[in-house]
Design a protein around this motif. Sequence first.
Motif, PDB file in Angstrom:
ATOM      1  N   GLU A   1      15.724  -3.102  -5.282  1.00  0.00           N
ATOM      2  CA  GLU A   1      17.204  -3.127  -5.353  1.00  0.00           C
ATOM      3  C   GLU A   1      17.733  -4.562  -5.327  1.00  0.00           C
ATOM      4  N   HIS A   2      16.961  -5.464  -4.735  1.00  0.00           N
ATOM      5  CA  HIS A   2      17.388  -6.871  -4.680  1.00  0.00           C
ATOM      6  C   HIS A   2      16.748  -7.716  -5.786  1.00  0.00           C
ATOM      7  N   GLY A   3      16.135  -7.057  -6.763  1.00  0.00           N
ATOM      8  CA  GLY A   3      15.691  -7.800  -7.946  1.00  0.00           C
ATOM      9  C   GLY A   3      14.198  -8.000  -8.092  1.00  0.00           C
ATOM     10  N   ALA A   4      13.394  -7.486  -7.145  1.00  0.00           N
ATOM     11  CA  ALA A   4      11.942  -7.662  -7.279  1.00  0.00           C
ATOM     12  C   ALA A   4      11.368  -6.726  -8.338  1.00  0.00           C
ATOM     13  N   SER A   5      10.240  -7.140  -8.929  1.00  0.00           N
ATOM     14  CA  SER A   5       9.448  -6.235  -9.771  1.00  0.00           C
ATOM     15  C   SER A   5       8.336  -5.667  -8.895  1.00  0.00           C
ATOM     16  N   VAL A   6       7.805  -4.519  -9.311  1.00  0.00           N
ATOM     17  CA  VAL A   6       6.719  -3.903  -8.527  1.00  0.00           C
ATOM     18  C   VAL A   6       5.450  -3.858  -9.356  1.00  0.00           C
ATOM     19  N   ALA A   7       4.318  -4.167  -8.720  1.00  0.00           N
ATOM     20  CA  ALA A   7       3.021  -4.004  -9.383  1.00  0.00           C
ATOM     21  C   ALA A   7       2.290  -2.842  -8.726  1.00  0.00           C
ATOM     22  N   GLU A   8       1.346  -2.274  -9.492  1.00  0.00           N
ATOM     23  CA  GLU A   8       0.635  -1.109  -8.946  1.00  0.00           C
ATOM     24  C   GLU A   8      -0.556  -1.481  -8.089  1.00  0.00           C
ATOM     25  N   THR A   9      -1.084  -2.689  -8.289  1.00  0.00           N
ATOM     26  CA  THR A   9      -2.253  -3.110  -7.514  1.00  0.00           C
ATOM     27  C   THR A   9      -2.150  -4.609  -7.201  1.00  0.00           C
ATOM     28  N   PRO A  10      -2.908  -5.063  -6.181  1.00  0.00           N
ATOM     29  CA  PRO A  10      -2.952  -6.512  -5.930  1.00  0.00           C
ATOM     30  C   PRO A  10      -3.459  -7.272  -7.164  1.00  0.00           C
ATOM     31  N   ALA A  11      -4.452  -6.709  -7.854  1.00  0.00           N
ATOM     32  CA  ALA A  11      -4.982  -7.385  -9.054  1.00  0.00           C
ATOM     33  C   ALA A  11      -3.885  -7.581 -10.100  1.00  0.00           C
TER      34      ALA A  11
ATOM     35  N   ARG B   1       0.844  -1.207   0.000  1.00  0.00           N
ATOM     36  CA  ARG B   1       0.000   0.000   0.000  1.00  0.00           C
ATOM     37  C   ARG B   1       0.870   1.246   0.000  1.00  0.00           C
ATOM     38  N   THR B   2       1.893   1.265   0.832  1.00  0.00           N
ATOM     39  CA  THR B   2       2.845   2.380   0.840  1.00  0.00           C
ATOM     40  C   THR B   2       4.003   1.997  -0.079  1.00  0.00           C
ATOM     41  N   LEU B   3       4.027   2.634  -1.244  1.00  0.00           N
ATOM     42  CA  LEU B   3       4.942   2.209  -2.314  1.00  0.00           C
ATOM     43  C   LEU B   3       6.412   2.233  -1.887  1.00  0.00           C
ATOM     44  N   SER B   4       6.787   3.229  -1.064  1.00  0.00           N
ATOM     45  CA  SER B   4       8.213   3.401  -0.733  1.00  0.00           C
ATOM     46  C   SER B   4       8.823   2.142  -0.097  1.00  0.00           C
TER      47      SER B   4
ATOM     48  N   LYS C   1     -11.400  -2.494  -4.398  1.00  0.00           N
ATOM     49  CA  LYS C   1     -11.102  -2.095  -5.784  1.00  0.00           C
ATOM     50  C   LYS C   1      -9.665  -2.498  -6.121  1.00  0.00           C
ATOM     51  N   ASP C   2      -9.470  -3.031  -7.338  1.00  0.00           N
ATOM     52  CA  ASP C   2      -8.150  -3.514  -7.777  1.00  0.00           C
ATOM     53  C   ASP C   2      -7.641  -4.661  -6.912  1.00  0.00           C
ATOM     54  N   GLY C   3      -8.581  -5.372  -6.287  1.00  0.00           N
ATOM     55  CA  GLY C   3      -8.201  -6.459  -5.377  1.00  0.00           C
ATOM     56  C   GLY C   3      -8.027  -7.792  -6.101  1.00  0.00           C
TER      57      GLY C   3
ATOM     58  N   LEU D   1      -9.148  -8.534   4.146  1.00  0.00           N
ATOM     59  CA  LEU D   1     -10.391  -8.499   3.367  1.00  0.00           C
ATOM     60  C   LEU D   1     -10.338  -7.422   2.291  1.00  0.00           C
ATOM     61  N   SER D   2      -9.777  -6.269   2.628  1.00  0.00           N
ATOM     62  CA  SER D   2      -9.807  -5.172   1.646  1.00  0.00           C
ATOM     63  C   SER D   2      -8.912  -5.472   0.445  1.00  0.00           C
ATOM     64  N   VAL D   3      -7.825  -6.187   0.664  1.00  0.00           N
ATOM     65  CA  VAL D   3      -6.938  -6.513  -0.459  1.00  0.00           C
ATOM     66  C   VAL D   3      -7.577  -7.556  -1.393  1.00  0.00           C
ATOM     67  N   VAL D   4      -8.473  -8.359  -0.843  1.00  0.00           N
ATOM     68  CA  VAL D   4      -9.154  -9.352  -1.680  1.00  0.00           C
ATOM     69  C   VAL D   4     -10.404  -8.760  -2.336  1.00  0.00           C
ATOM     70  N   PHE D   5     -11.264  -8.117  -1.505  1.00  0.00           N
ATOM     71  CA  PHE D   5     -12.587  -7.701  -1.998  1.00  0.00           C
ATOM     72  C   PHE D   5     -12.620  -6.263  -2.515  1.00  0.00           C
TER      73      PHE D   5
END
Length: 294
Positions: free
Chosen positions: A41-51, A31-34, A77-79, A71-75
């Motif tokens: 830096e260790h090789g992960a990719s970032v997505a903008e939403t859980p969906a 939720r907090t992008l930072s 918006k953009d979940g 619950l909010s991350v599943v149900f």
Amino acid sequence: MEVGFLGLGIMGKAMSMNLLRHGFKVTVWNRTLSKSHELVEHGASVAETPAEVVRKCKYTIAMLSDPSAALSVVFGKDGILEQICAGKSYVDMSTVDADTSSKISEAIKERGGYFLEAPVSGSKKPAEDGQLVILAAGEKALYEEVIPAFNVMGKKSFYLGQVGNGAKMKLVVNMIMGSMMNAFSEGLVLAGRSGLEPSVLLDVLDLGGIANPMFRLKGPTMIQGSHSPAFPLKHQQKDMRLALALGDETATSMPVAAAANEAFKKARSMGLGDLDFSAVYETVKALEEPSRNS
Ligand SMILES: NC(=O)C1=CN([C@@H]2O[C@H](COP(=O)(O)OP(=O)(O)OC[C@H]3O[C@@H](n4cnc5c(N)ncnc54)[C@H](OP(=O)(O)O)[C@@H]3O)[C@@H](O)[C@H]2O)C=CC1
Ligand SMILES: O=CC(=O)O
């Protein structure tokens, strides 16, 4: 193996870092992008939403604070539900109650996806060292598929059967842990008030039948009044609350846990919720402070 990871708090950051270190391809979302910067830096990719994570990855893992976040991350918006479908799987490792886990499981299954709950026992350091104890329940075939990831994050995985059993096991464990932390805090205060040296109490405890890693790890820093968060107190209080609700459902009388919950609530009201749960010691000290006239 490619996995998505949602929730980069104290635990999620350490767990996803371990996956990266062991060669997993990881796409993260927080939720907090930072908080994702270090992972990138260790090789992960970032997505903008859980969906978006679910769209990209066959397996998505979550490590979120509480039932409302889970619950909010599943149900929301953009979940998760916007992209979950046949062939996609969701593994929720957050500590929640059985009802929350069952709601998530049902919704995912309705869309053809697979679900596993997998809360963990073990704190920041075990998460960093890949030494968690994983308490999984739900889709057995999915459990077997994600064992390679569990083996990187944990030292032992249990498969406990139907959804809800993992959540319940975790709440029982943390109910015991929260009650122990309160008894330990009272003992430290009592020793000090009785003219004993609390550090000697730690040595005595460590040589006897109730020696345990928690007293050993937290005792010295508690005496110093240092409660840098490994397991935030607000989460321990959430676990006491959920365990007491499980006690209500099963007509289990738990006066010790109820008293411990009150102490954690008091600590939260004193603004200690973001410190380690050992900060309940400060509450016990404050409550036990003798008045000048006594
Ligand atoms: N710390 C520990 O020792 C252990 C913790 N646990 C359990 O693991 C879980 C995570 O704990 P921990 O990492 O310590 O907690 P943190 O408080 O450090 O992290 C919580 C995570 O949840 C996210 N979050 C909170 N609310 C929402 C929301 N509404 N929507 C989306 N994301 C949200 C936070 O995002 P953001 O960064 O944006 O705030 C953060 O990523 C909890 O359920 C806890 O009980 C289990 C075992 C040990
Ligand atoms: O949930 C906390 C832990 O230490 O386990």
